[in-house]
Design a protein around this motif. Structure first.
Motif, short mmCIF file in Angstrom:
data_model
loop_
_atom_site.label_atom_id
_atom_site.label_comp_id
_atom_site.label_asym_id
_atom_site.label_seq_id
_atom_site.Cartn_x
_atom_site.Cartn_y
_atom_site.Cartn_z
N MET A 324 -3.79 -5.37 10.11
CA MET A 324 -3.37 -5.82 8.77
C MET A 324 -2.77 -7.22 8.81
N LEU A 325 -2.20 -7.63 9.93
CA LEU A 325 -1.59 -8.95 10.02
C LEU A 325 -2.60 -10.08 9.83
N HIS A 326 -3.89 -9.76 10.00
CA HIS A 326 -4.95 -10.75 9.80
C HIS A 326 -5.55 -10.67 8.40
N ASP A 327 -4.98 -9.84 7.54
CA ASP A 327 -5.52 -9.67 6.19
C ASP A 327 -5.43 -11.00 5.43
N LYS A 328 -6.51 -11.35 4.71
CA LYS A 328 -6.55 -12.63 4.00
C LYS A 328 -5.54 -12.71 2.87
N LYS A 329 -4.96 -11.55 2.46
CA LYS A 329 -3.99 -11.56 1.37
C LYS A 329 -2.57 -11.85 1.85
N MET A 330 -2.40 -12.01 3.17
CA MET A 330 -1.09 -12.32 3.72
C MET A 330 -0.55 -13.59 3.06
N ASP A 331 0.71 -13.54 2.60
CA ASP A 331 1.30 -14.67 1.88
C ASP A 331 2.74 -14.86 2.35
N ALA A 332 2.99 -16.00 3.01
CA ALA A 332 4.33 -16.32 3.52
C ALA A 332 4.88 -15.18 4.38
N GLY A 333 4.01 -14.62 5.20
CA GLY A 333 4.43 -13.57 6.12
C GLY A 333 4.55 -12.19 5.49
N THR A 334 4.23 -12.09 4.20
CA THR A 334 4.32 -10.80 3.50
C THR A 334 2.93 -10.34 3.10
N LEU A 335 2.65 -9.06 3.29
CA LEU A 335 1.36 -8.52 2.91
C LEU A 335 1.51 -7.65 1.67
N PRO A 336 0.96 -8.07 0.53
CA PRO A 336 1.04 -7.23 -0.68
C PRO A 336 0.21 -5.96 -0.50
N PHE A 337 0.71 -4.86 -1.02
CA PHE A 337 0.01 -3.59 -0.97
C PHE A 337 -0.28 -3.11 -2.39
N LEU A 338 -1.44 -2.49 -2.57
CA LEU A 338 -1.75 -1.83 -3.83
C LEU A 338 -1.28 -0.39 -3.71
N LEU A 339 -0.27 -0.03 -4.49
CA LEU A 339 0.27 1.32 -4.51
C LEU A 339 0.07 1.91 -5.89
N ALA A 340 0.57 3.12 -6.11
CA ALA A 340 0.29 3.79 -7.40
C ALA A 340 1.50 4.57 -7.88
N ARG A 341 1.67 4.58 -9.18
CA ARG A 341 2.66 5.45 -9.82
C ARG A 341 2.01 6.75 -10.30
N GLY A 342 0.76 6.89 -9.99
CA GLY A 342 -0.02 8.06 -10.38
C GLY A 342 -1.45 7.63 -10.60
N ILE A 343 -2.33 8.57 -10.90
CA ILE A 343 -3.73 8.25 -11.15
C ILE A 343 -3.83 7.36 -12.38
N GLY A 344 -4.45 6.18 -12.22
CA GLY A 344 -4.52 5.20 -13.30
C GLY A 344 -3.32 4.30 -13.38
N GLY A 345 -2.44 4.38 -12.38
CA GLY A 345 -1.21 3.58 -12.41
C GLY A 345 -1.04 2.69 -11.20
N THR A 346 -2.08 2.02 -10.78
CA THR A 346 -2.02 1.14 -9.61
C THR A 346 -1.21 -0.11 -9.92
N PHE A 347 -0.44 -0.55 -8.93
CA PHE A 347 0.35 -1.78 -9.09
C PHE A 347 0.46 -2.49 -7.75
N LEU A 348 0.78 -3.78 -7.81
CA LEU A 348 0.91 -4.62 -6.61
C LEU A 348 2.36 -4.65 -6.18
N ASP A 349 2.60 -4.30 -4.93
CA ASP A 349 3.96 -4.27 -4.39
C ASP A 349 4.05 -5.25 -3.23
N LYS A 350 4.90 -6.28 -3.39
CA LYS A 350 5.05 -7.30 -2.36
C LYS A 350 6.28 -7.07 -1.48
#
Length: 364
Positions: A324-350
């Protein structure tokens, strides 16, 4: 026939969906040919569809030249990019020409990237022949090749001039490839459309088995959803388009561990990654555990992996996080993850700590 516009100002284009369209593709391609020979790039698995396309072009008076590449993820490489661009230059492709990408996501990604750099940019047309490419990679202009460090790390945004989708070409697709493509269909329900996820639960078996109506509905719905998101955030700068990466951070790590090979198809990795994203979300109290299990159960029901072991990967959390450290979405040493608050509730968590991801993965 369904026509879905991708509204991007001067870079706008249409996605045309119709059963049997491949045999009539010249209706759309002839005006783009400018009376010149059109280059068609494909792979060895798509030769029957190549014959159909070339026959249609010949009937319309359009000459074509085919470039047949090896199939598989390893084709998205520097070596194949160099060979392809040299061949296109040998054919005399000009900036005003349109190269046809006939194949799955590998062909579309490679051809799109080649066209983004050939003579500082020439046109191309996507004719996707896999379910995954039809509902995801052919739309939106993301083009790339892989590097030793990871997947899709060398690439550019380069929109096609046109996308032609014939659902009938899926009839020749191996069942495993159909299942893998389905992962990118159900993703749209998990992102922000619980009604569509429920449709998927009710209709996935028919879709995978080849029901024409189910396939056409799934493709059109998926393309419309992606077109809307791409129009809002073409270059993934506002965060809206990032939602399309649900399952991909976990999934790309699994693909890297599998050596970007047919041992684990991209859609299979995305399926496992989506289950992991929902599992992680539930483990941290973000999503109901029942939703995470519902997602995993649906993936299992259609024959897709719902986690690391189910994807055939034997690796600990440290190893996968290392990928994951080589993921192209890495930004300033932080990798954003797509998580969910439930089905249909995806959000970006940095704010996700990779140490926490390691612990989650090790817990199984």
């Amino acid at each position: 026939m369904t026509t879905i516009p991708v509204s991007l100002g001067a870079r706008s284009y249409d996605v045309v969906i119709e059963a049997g369209l491949l045999a009539r593709a010249a209706d759309w391609l002839a005006p783009l040919s400018r009376g010149r020979t059109m280059a068609i790039v494909t792979d060895a698995n798509v030769l029957p569809h190549l014959a159909t396309l070339q026959a249609a072009l010949t009937t319309a008076g359009v000459a074509s030249e085919a470039i047949v590449l090896p199939p598989g993820e390893s084709t998205k490489s520097w070596a194949q990019l160099e060979a392809l661009t040299d061949r296109l230059l040998d054919l005399g492709v000009e900036r005003g020409d349109h190269v046809i990408a006939l194949g799955g996501g590998v062909i579309g990604d490679l051809v799109g990237f080649a066209c983004s750099i050939l003579k500082r940019g020439c046109g191309f047309v996507q004719i996707p022949t896999t379910l995954l490419a039809q509902v995801d990679s052919s739309v939106g202009g993301k083009t790339a090749i892989n590097a030793r460090a990871g997947k899709n790390l060398i690439g550019a945004f380069h929109q096609p001039a046109l996308v032609l989708i014939d659902p009938q070409v899926l009839d020749t697709l191996p069942l495993r490839q159909v299942r893998a493509g389905y992962a990118e269909v159900v993703k749209y329900g998990l992102i922000d459309d619980p009604v569509f996820f429920a449709w998927c639960e009710a209709n996935a078996a028919a879709l995978i088995a080849g029901d024409p109506a189910a396939r056409e509905h799934a493709i059109a719905h998926s393309v419309a959803a992606k077109a809307r998101i791409v129009a809002e955030d073409e270059r993934e700068t506002t965060g809206a388009r990032a939602l399309l990466n649900l399952g991909h951070t976990f999934g790309h790590a699994l693909e890297a561990e599998a050596g970007f090979s047919d041992r684990l198809l991209h859609g299979e990795a995305v399926a496992a990654g989506m289950a992991l994203a929902f599992g992680y979300s539930a483990a941290h109290g973000l999503a109901p555990a029942a939703d995470a299990e519902r997602v995993a159960a649906h993936l299992r029901a259609v024959g897709l992996p719902d986690g690391v072991a189910a994807a055939g990967i034997d690796a600990d959390g440290e190893t996968l996080v290392g990928h994951m450290l080589h993921d192209k979405k890495m930004d300033a040493g932080t990798l954003p993850f797509l998580l969910a608050r439930g089905i249909g509730g995806t959000f970006l968590d940095k704010s996700v700590e990779l140490a926490d991801v390691r612990t989650f993965l090790d817990a199984g």
